[in-house]
Design a protein around this motif. Structure first.
Motif, PDB file in Angstrom:
ATOM      1  N   SER A 133     120.546 -76.436   9.230  1.00 20.70           N
ATOM      2  CA  SER A 133     121.432 -77.085  10.187  1.00 20.70           C
ATOM      3  C   SER A 133     122.221 -75.971  10.847  1.00 20.70           C
ATOM      4  CB  SER A 133     122.374 -78.060   9.479  1.00 20.70           C
ATOM      5  OG  SER A 133     123.314 -78.597  10.391  1.00 20.70           O
ATOM      6  N   LEU A 134     121.983 -75.757  12.133  1.00 16.37           N
ATOM      7  CA  LEU A 134     122.543 -74.599  12.813  1.00 16.37           C
ATOM      8  C   LEU A 134     123.922 -74.901  13.389  1.00 16.37           C
ATOM      9  CD1 LEU A 134     119.395 -73.278  14.701  1.00 16.37           C
ATOM     10  CD2 LEU A 134     120.166 -72.777  12.383  1.00 16.37           C
ATOM     11  N   HIS A 135     124.831 -73.980  13.164  1.00 10.10           N
ATOM     12  CA  HIS A 135     126.177 -74.064  13.731  1.00 10.10           C
ATOM     13  C   HIS A 135     126.299 -72.920  14.727  1.00 10.10           C
ATOM     14  CE1 HIS A 135     127.753 -77.178  10.961  1.00 10.10           C
ATOM     15  NE2 HIS A 135     126.767 -76.715  10.210  1.00 10.10           N
ATOM     16  N   LEU A 136     126.145 -73.252  16.006  1.00 11.13           N
ATOM     17  CA  LEU A 136     126.059 -72.256  17.072  1.00 11.13           C
ATOM     18  C   LEU A 136     127.447 -71.912  17.587  1.00 11.13           C
ATOM     19  CD1 LEU A 136     123.107 -73.854  19.107  1.00 11.13           C
ATOM     20  CD2 LEU A 136     122.973 -72.251  17.182  1.00 11.13           C
ATOM     21  N   LEU A 137     127.872 -70.693  17.305  1.00 12.67           N
ATOM     22  CA  LEU A 137     129.152 -70.211  17.815  1.00 12.67           C
ATOM     23  C   LEU A 137     128.853 -69.399  19.064  1.00 12.67           C
ATOM     24  CD1 LEU A 137     132.052 -68.767  15.682  1.00 12.67           C
ATOM     25  CD2 LEU A 137     131.549 -67.947  17.970  1.00 12.67           C
ATOM     26  N   ILE A 138     129.255 -69.931  20.218  1.00 10.53           N
ATOM     27  CA  ILE A 138     128.782 -69.412  21.497  1.00 10.53           C
ATOM     28  C   ILE A 138     129.936 -68.854  22.320  1.00 10.53           C
ATOM     29  CG2 ILE A 138     127.588 -69.993  23.654  1.00 10.53           C
ATOM     30  CD1 ILE A 138     126.309 -72.357  22.076  1.00 10.53           C
ATOM     31  N   ASN A 139     129.742 -67.631  22.784  1.00 10.58           N
ATOM     32  CA  ASN A 139     130.641 -67.053  23.777  1.00 10.58           C
ATOM     33  C   ASN A 139     129.960 -67.188  25.138  1.00 10.58           C
ATOM     34  OD1 ASN A 139     132.215 -65.542  25.483  1.00 10.58           O
ATOM     35  ND2 ASN A 139     132.170 -63.670  24.276  1.00 10.58           N
ATOM     36  N   PRO A 140     130.300 -68.213  25.912  1.00 11.05           N
ATOM     37  CA  PRO A 140     129.594 -68.447  27.184  1.00 11.05           C
ATOM     38  C   PRO A 140     129.803 -67.326  28.195  1.00 11.05           C
ATOM     39  CG  PRO A 140     131.496 -69.904  26.986  1.00 11.05           C
ATOM     40  CD  PRO A 140     131.340 -69.226  25.664  1.00 11.05           C
ATOM     41  N   ASN A 141     130.862 -66.546  28.032  1.00 12.03           N
ATOM     42  CA  ASN A 141     131.151 -65.468  28.972  1.00 12.03           C
ATOM     43  C   ASN A 141     130.521 -64.137  28.576  1.00 12.03           C
ATOM     44  OD1 ASN A 141     132.843 -67.092  30.664  1.00 12.03           O
ATOM     45  ND2 ASN A 141     134.452 -66.923  29.126  1.00 12.03           N
ATOM     46  N   ALA A 142     129.858 -64.092  27.443  1.00 14.11           N
ATOM     47  CA  ALA A 142     129.222 -62.844  27.008  1.00 14.11           C
ATOM     48  C   ALA A 142     128.204 -62.398  28.047  1.00 14.11           C
ATOM     49  CB  ALA A 142     128.534 -63.044  25.664  1.00 14.11           C
ATOM     50  N   GLY A 143     128.163 -61.087  28.291  1.00 11.08           N
ATOM     51  CA  GLY A 143     127.197 -60.569  29.262  1.00 11.08           C
ATOM     52  C   GLY A 143     127.406 -61.150  30.650  1.00 11.08           C
ATOM     53  N   ASN A 144     128.674 -61.436  30.996  1.00  5.78           N
ATOM     54  CA  ASN A 144     129.015 -61.998  32.313  1.00  5.78           C
ATOM     55  C   ASN A 144     128.249 -63.282  32.607  1.00  5.78           C
ATOM     56  OD1 ASN A 144     130.690 -61.662  34.649  1.00  5.78           O
ATOM     57  ND2 ASN A 144     128.864 -61.180  35.832  1.00  5.78           N
ATOM     58  N   GLY A 145     128.199 -64.167  31.594  1.00  4.66           N
ATOM     59  CA  GLY A 145     127.550 -65.461  31.772  1.00  4.66           C
ATOM     60  C   GLY A 145     126.212 -65.582  31.085  1.00  4.66           C
TER      61      GLY A 145
ATOM     62  N   GLY B 283     126.312 -64.327  21.433  1.00  3.55           N
ATOM     63  CA  GLY B 283     127.322 -63.519  22.101  1.00  3.55           C
ATOM     64  C   GLY B 283     126.926 -62.065  22.037  1.00  3.55           C
ATOM     65  N   GLY B 284     127.897 -61.192  22.271  1.00  9.46           N
ATOM     66  CA  GLY B 284     127.636 -59.768  22.225  1.00  9.46           C
ATOM     67  C   GLY B 284     128.196 -59.142  20.969  1.00  9.46           C
ATOM     68  N   ASP B 285     128.242 -57.817  20.957  1.00  8.75           N
ATOM     69  CA  ASP B 285     128.739 -57.099  19.790  1.00  8.75           C
ATOM     70  C   ASP B 285     130.182 -57.472  19.471  1.00  8.75           C
ATOM     71  OD1 ASP B 285     126.421 -55.557  19.166  1.00  8.75           O
ATOM     72  OD2 ASP B 285     126.850 -54.250  20.865  1.00  8.75           O
ATOM     73  N   GLY B 286     130.979 -57.744  20.500  1.00 11.23           N
ATOM     74  CA  GLY B 286     132.378 -58.099  20.269  1.00 11.23           C
ATOM     75  C   GLY B 286     132.524 -59.439  19.571  1.00 11.23           C
ATOM     76  N   THR B 287     131.717 -60.430  19.955  1.00 11.93           N
ATOM     77  CA  THR B 287     131.763 -61.739  19.305  1.00 11.93           C
ATOM     78  C   THR B 287     131.315 -61.629  17.854  1.00 11.93           C
ATOM     79  OG1 THR B 287     131.156 -62.702  21.454  1.00 11.93           O
ATOM     80  CG2 THR B 287     131.095 -64.156  19.541  1.00 11.93           C
TER      81      THR B 287
END
Length: 318
Positions: free
Chosen positions: A5-17, A78-82
């Motif tokens: 069961s996946l819990h997706l933690l998403i940074n929508p702004n990562a990589g400028n969208g 997300g990216g390395d920061g997330t």
């Protein structure tokens, strides 16, 4: 095969969208495969830390191959920061695995472990696994503040951190991200600060030796080869090995410096007498002058340093 069961933690702004686009692809694929998932969006800096801490209290559990039902897996988009925020929120909970679908501008951790930077390929790989894998991450302890932090990539002082700070503030990074050329933002920033960065006093200690540099230019403790969106500063570093890599570069005249940059881009810089490499499981560094610092591409600002480093094994679903 383990059901998830996946819990997706998403940074929508990562990589400028890129994070938002990756979300659309991934959630559509999961829906088609009838794989259960939940979505959590980051909305501001450090929000990934808060979301992870909430999931840690109510949802996430340590890996156990005898787990019944769907295993709740945290997956970072997300990216390395997330990813950095998530790892710090989990801290000592090293047996709670983390999945990762990279969609930042640098994606150095993904490069280091050979993970595809295409969202659907990364997802297919994640879903093909039945058990997590173990990688070494870094722990640093700041003796000035008595605080500790966790790293998947590296901590840098000097020119690399100056480049990160300059790139993060540049308009070039935004439009280069739109062109899928985000790594070039670091090269643009490097051109701006290469000469401006002054040498600084640095003391380093390992379990085997100590050294005092009076004109350091760069100091990076790393867990794998890359920084700055794919620059192989420590080509032989490996996140599966317990030894950390410390790289110190001395400040040198401009022409020699430009030659060294060329060697760096060709992965020939370790032959330079101005580049010093240390491998150890214990590293300490001290810098009493204020210098730019970065952790996994996140800015530390201008500060002084008295830090020790060690490694920690952590489970990833990679």
């Amino acid at each position: 095969m383990t059901s998830l069961s996946l819990h997706l933690l998403i940074n929508p702004n990562a990589g400028n969208g890129s994070g938002k686009k990756a979300e659309q692809l991934v959630t559509a694929a999961l829906s088609k495969k009838n794989i259960p998932f939940h979505v959590y969006h980051t909305e501001y800096p450090r929000h990934a830390t808060q979301l992870t801490e909430d999931l840690l209290r109510h949802t996430l559990v340590e890996w156990n191959d005898k787990h019944t039902g769907d295993f709740p897996l945290l997956v970072v988009l997300g990216g390395d920061g997330t990813l950095h925020e998530v790892i710090n929120a989990l801290a000592t909970h090293t047996d709670i695995p983390v999945g990762y679908i990279p969609c930042g501008s640098g994606n150095d951790f993904a490069r280091a472990i050979g993970l595809s930077r295409k969202p659907l390929e990364a997802l297919d790989h994640l879903l093909s696994l039945s058990t997590p894998d173990e990688f070494n991450t870094l722990i640093y302890h700041n003796h000035l503040t008595d605080e500790s932090g966790y790293l998947t990539n590296n901590l840098g002082i000097g020119i690399d951190a100056n480049i990160v700070a300059t790139a993060n503030k540049s308009q070039a990074k935004k439009w280069l991200n739109k062109l899928k050329l985000g790594s070039l933002a670091y090269l643009v920033a490097a051109a701006k600060v290469l000469i401006k960065q002054k040498g600084f006093d640095l003391v380093i200690k390992t379990s085997k030796e100590s050294e005092h540099y009076r004109n350091a230019y760069l100091c990076t403790v790393t867990n794998h080869p890359y920084f700055g969106g794919g620059v192989a500063l420590a080509p032989n570093a490996d996140a599966r090995k317990e030894d950390m890599t410390l790289v110190v570069v001395e400040r040198i005249p401009l022409l020699k410096l430009l030659r060294l940059v060329g060697q760096l881009l060709r992965k020939k810089h370790l032959n330079s007498p101005y580049v010093h490499l240390y491998l150890d499981q214990q590293i300490q560094l001290t810098c009493q002058s204020q210098q730019f610092g970065q952790t996994d591409g996140e800015e530390l600002g201008l500060t002084t340093y008295d830090m020790s480093f060690s490694t920690q094994k952590r489970l990833f679903w990679l």
